[in-house]
Write an enzyme that holds these catalytic residues in place. Structure first.
Site: not given
Length: 341
Positions: A188, A283, A313
């Site tokens: 991320s 996600d 995620h």
């Protein structure tokens, strides 16, 4: 083990059919994908809780850390972990060095940065995953903390990450890594930082990292449509939370056009290091990660791309309760080993 952790883990051992019954009654399907039953249960429970956007950042960090402790797996026992400090542009950065207990001589290395939108997260966020990478890839891993927003807005996180990478590259011998065989990686926000490091080193005319590991990376903070809409409300990362992160991280919304904020906006990706790009099916960031992988490939950069269709995620921090998340993380570690060894 805490009572809460015991309850969560016991529930998540129930058959898929029961978990789905407790989570809406039917499997969650989006964009032709079906969410893992355990992920669906976690998503349903997460939706019942106040969003971290209702908290101040300090409370959000604490609450997220507590939640992850319930889900993460146990660190590998075959890895030695040492706390060290890395020089940063505004002071020392906390870091952890992961090496194999039976390592003979220096190893290929990976400098790793945690997830959290540049607002939340710390060294513990990816601790277990870093031990997995070290064990399975047979590489040394340097897990580095960086300054967080809103106390330290853009470009503080980038400055810290770039300084950490350059320090590791220059001090490979001291940390048991092989010079010239060190990559950068993260999930991320950590993937975003890694992509920017690769670009910044090329712009500076430096050799740069040997690999960029980008796990569900943020590549364009202005991205619209696609999975940003279809997965906008899927736990644990929602569109609302992404907007919250961006508002806290950036000094001004116009900064999202800067290639150091949105590496996708770079007009030329040729000459960047080989990339491993892994996305999650459920996600909001799925499509921009895939698009970045496609652009890298089109620019002649060797790319290993995979979408973990049934996961959401932050699966790198759920290896203790979601078997498919553990399998996905093990596969990533093997990819890293193949790339660096």
């Amino acid at each position: 083990m805490s009572v809460q952790k015991f309850i969560v883990r016991t529930l998540l051992k129930l058959p898929d059919s029961i978990l789905i019954k407790m989570s809406g009654g039917k499997p969650l399907a989006i964009d032709g994908r079906i969410l893992d039953a355990r992920m669906q249960f976690l998503a349903a429970q997460g939706a019942k809780q106040p969003s971290i956007t209702t908290l101040d950042p300090v409370a959000a960090r604490a609450g997220t850390a507590d939640g992850l402790k319930l889900l993460d797996g146990a660190p590998s026992e075959s890895v030695t972990v040492r706390s060290i400090s890395v020089p940063g542009p505004a002071g020392s950065l906390a870091a952890r060095l992961y090496t194999l207990k039976d390592a003979q001589g220096p190893l290929p290395g990976l400098v790793y940065f945690h997830f959290g939108g540049c607002v939340i997260g710390d060294l513990d966020t990816c601790h277990t995953f870093c031990t997995m990478i070290a064990e399975i890839s047979q590489c040394a891993v340097l897990n580095v903390a960086y300054r967080l927003a809103p106390e330290h807005k853009f470009p503080a996180a980038i400055d810290d990450a770039l300084a950490a990478w350059r320090w590791a590259d220059a001090h490979a011998d001291e940390i048991g890594m092989i010079a010239g065989r060190i990559g950068v990686g993260g999930d991320s926000a950590g993937g975003y930082l890694s992509a920017v490091i690769a670009q910044e080193e090329r712009r500076a005319g430096r050799s740069g990292p040997s690999l960029q590991l980008l796990i569900y990376p943020v590549t364009d903070w202005e991205w619209q449509g696609g999975s940003m809409e279809s997965c906008a409300d899927v736990y644990p990362l929602t569109r609302e939370i992404m907007d919250w992160f961006g508002g806290l991280y950036l000094n001004d919304a116009a900064e999202a056009k800067d290639v150091r904020v949105s590496p996708m906006k770079s007009s030329d990706l040729a000459g960047l290091p080989p990339a491993i790009v892994v996305t999650a099916g459920f996600d909001p960031l799925r499509d921009q990660g895939a698009a970045y992988a496609e652009r890298l490939n089109a620019a002649g950069v060797p790319v290993t791309f995979r979408c973990e269709d049934s996961l959401a995620h932050a699966f790198t921090a759920m290896t203790g309760v979601v078997p498919k998340a553990k399998e996905a993380c093990e596969a990533i570690a093997r990819d890293v080993g193949r790339a660096l060894r």
